[in-house]
Scaffold this motif. Structure first.
Motif, mmCIF file in Angstrom:
data_model
loop_
_atom_site.group_PDB
_atom_site.id
_atom_site.type_symbol
_atom_site.label_atom_id
_atom_site.label_comp_id
_atom_site.label_asym_id
_atom_site.label_seq_id
_atom_site.Cartn_x
_atom_site.Cartn_y
_atom_site.Cartn_z
ATOM 1 N N MET A 1 -93.784 33.645 29.450
ATOM 2 C CA MET A 1 -93.878 32.196 29.316
ATOM 3 C C MET A 1 -93.279 31.783 27.980
ATOM 4 N N ILE A 2 -92.411 30.800 28.015
ATOM 5 C CA ILE A 2 -91.777 30.283 26.804
ATOM 6 C C ILE A 2 -92.504 29.029 26.378
ATOM 7 N N SER A 3 -92.860 28.967 25.123
ATOM 8 C CA SER A 3 -93.563 27.806 24.595
ATOM 9 C C SER A 3 -92.636 27.033 23.665
ATOM 10 N N LEU A 4 -92.380 25.780 24.005
ATOM 11 C CA LEU A 4 -91.552 24.934 23.157
ATOM 12 C C LEU A 4 -92.453 23.987 22.374
ATOM 13 N N PRO A 5 -91.956 23.475 21.256
ATOM 14 C CA PRO A 5 -92.776 22.567 20.454
ATOM 15 C C PRO A 5 -93.057 21.267 21.193
ATOM 16 N N PRO A 6 -94.125 20.579 20.811
ATOM 17 C CA PRO A 6 -94.473 19.331 21.486
ATOM 18 C C PRO A 6 -93.456 18.229 21.210
ATOM 19 N N VAL A 7 -92.980 17.624 22.296
ATOM 20 C CA VAL A 7 -92.044 16.505 22.236
ATOM 21 C C VAL A 7 -92.426 15.518 23.321
ATOM 22 N N GLY A 8 -91.835 14.350 23.279
ATOM 23 C CA GLY A 8 -92.073 13.354 24.306
ATOM 24 C C GLY A 8 -90.857 13.219 25.206
ATOM 25 N N GLY A 9 -91.115 12.800 26.416
ATOM 26 C CA GLY A 9 -90.047 12.470 27.350
ATOM 27 C C GLY A 9 -90.336 11.082 27.876
ATOM 28 N N ASN A 10 -89.340 10.444 28.468
ATOM 29 C CA ASN A 10 -89.561 9.112 29.012
ATOM 30 C C ASN A 10 -90.531 9.219 30.176
ATOM 31 N N GLY A 11 -91.782 8.809 29.966
ATOM 32 C CA GLY A 11 -92.791 8.941 31.005
ATOM 33 C C GLY A 11 -93.454 7.633 31.378
ATOM 34 N N ALA A 12 -92.805 6.509 31.097
ATOM 35 C CA ALA A 12 -93.405 5.210 31.403
ATOM 36 C C ALA A 12 -92.506 4.411 32.339
ATOM 37 N N GLY A 13 -93.085 3.912 33.421
ATOM 38 C CA GLY A 13 -92.347 3.069 34.352
ATOM 39 C C GLY A 13 -91.242 3.804 35.089
ATOM 40 N N ILE A 14 -91.476 5.062 35.421
ATOM 41 C CA ILE A 14 -90.475 5.874 36.105
ATOM 42 C C ILE A 14 -90.635 5.712 37.610
ATOM 43 N N LEU A 15 -89.525 5.415 38.296
ATOM 44 C CA LEU A 15 -89.577 5.287 39.753
ATOM 45 C C LEU A 15 -89.679 6.666 40.394
ATOM 46 N N SER A 16 -90.568 6.783 41.345
ATOM 47 C CA SER A 16 -90.775 8.036 42.060
ATOM 48 C C SER A 16 -91.053 7.717 43.524
ATOM 49 N N LEU A 17 -90.776 8.679 44.396
ATOM 50 C CA LEU A 17 -91.061 8.479 45.816
ATOM 51 C C LEU A 17 -92.552 8.651 46.087
ATOM 52 N N HIS A 18 -93.058 7.812 46.948
ATOM 53 C CA HIS A 18 -94.458 7.871 47.344
ATOM 54 C C HIS A 18 -94.505 7.797 48.873
ATOM 55 N N GLU B 1 -92.017 10.805 10.222
ATOM 56 C CA GLU B 1 -90.850 11.678 10.210
ATOM 57 C C GLU B 1 -91.276 13.132 10.397
ATOM 58 N N GLY B 2 -90.506 13.853 11.200
ATOM 59 C CA GLY B 2 -90.858 15.238 11.495
ATOM 60 C C GLY B 2 -91.989 15.291 12.502
ATOM 61 N N PHE B 3 -92.818 16.312 12.399
ATOM 62 C CA PHE B 3 -93.924 16.501 13.341
ATOM 63 C C PHE B 3 -95.110 15.613 12.988
ATOM 64 N N ASP B 4 -95.716 14.995 13.992
ATOM 65 C CA ASP B 4 -97.005 14.318 13.809
ATOM 66 C C ASP B 4 -97.846 14.533 15.058
ATOM 67 N N THR B 5 -99.138 14.355 14.925
ATOM 68 C CA THR B 5 -100.055 14.701 16.016
ATOM 69 C C THR B 5 -100.003 13.730 17.186
ATOM 70 N N LEU B 6 -99.448 12.550 17.015
ATOM 71 C CA LEU B 6 -99.382 11.592 18.117
ATOM 72 C C LEU B 6 -98.122 11.733 18.966
ATOM 73 N N SER B 7 -96.998 12.084 18.341
ATOM 74 C CA SER B 7 -95.741 12.133 19.098
ATOM 75 C C SER B 7 -95.005 13.463 18.964
ATOM 76 N N GLY B 8 -95.655 14.468 18.413
ATOM 77 C CA GLY B 8 -94.995 15.764 18.263
ATOM 78 C C GLY B 8 -93.762 15.638 17.396
ATOM 79 N N TYR B 9 -92.644 16.159 17.882
ATOM 80 C CA TYR B 9 -91.382 16.085 17.142
ATOM 81 C C TYR B 9 -90.536 14.884 17.562
ATOM 82 N N GLY B 10 -91.061 14.035 18.441
ATOM 83 C CA GLY B 10 -90.330 12.837 18.832
ATOM 84 C C GLY B 10 -89.974 12.824 20.305
ATOM 85 N N LEU B 11 -89.127 11.891 20.665
ATOM 86 C CA LEU B 11 -88.705 11.661 22.041
ATOM 87 C C LEU B 11 -87.402 12.408 22.308
ATOM 88 N N LEU B 12 -87.407 13.269 23.326
ATOM 89 C CA LEU B 12 -86.171 13.957 23.702
ATOM 90 C C LEU B 12 -85.126 12.938 24.116
#
Length: 102
Positions: A1-18, A74-85
């Protein structure tokens, strides 16, 4: 298992099939279930363009802010990790061409 540092991705208002009784419809979703495919897609594009790239190298890009946008401190923080990919930023940095970071 590969562990990458915490980052954010666009996870708000994403269209998905239901699936409903009427068939499939689009609905908006939020959260990690919507963000994870974005992160995986960025990493897959990087790997497709540069098959020899290692998880450790991707980690270094994330930690150095090469492929992220700041979301908090700037850099790492506990709310957003390293930022938005940011796929566009990774392209600007050359992942779609010969990358000076590789």
């Amino acid at each position: 298992m590969i562990s990458l540092p915490p980052v954010g991705g666009n996870g708000a208002g994403i269209l998905s099939l239901h699936k409903s009784e009427e068939g499939f419809t689009y609905t908006e979703g939020n959260g990690t279930s919507m963000a994870a495919p974005h992160a995986a897609g960025i990493f897959a594009l990087m790997k497709g363009l540069h098959p020899d790239i290692t998880p450790e190298r991707v980690r270094s890009f994330i930690e150095a802010g090469v492929i992220t946008q700041e979301m908090g401190d700037e850099g790492f923080d506990t709310l957003s990790g390293y930022g938005l990919l940011d796929a566009e930023e990774s392209d600007k940095r050359g992942f779609g061409r010969r990358c000076r970071y590789l």
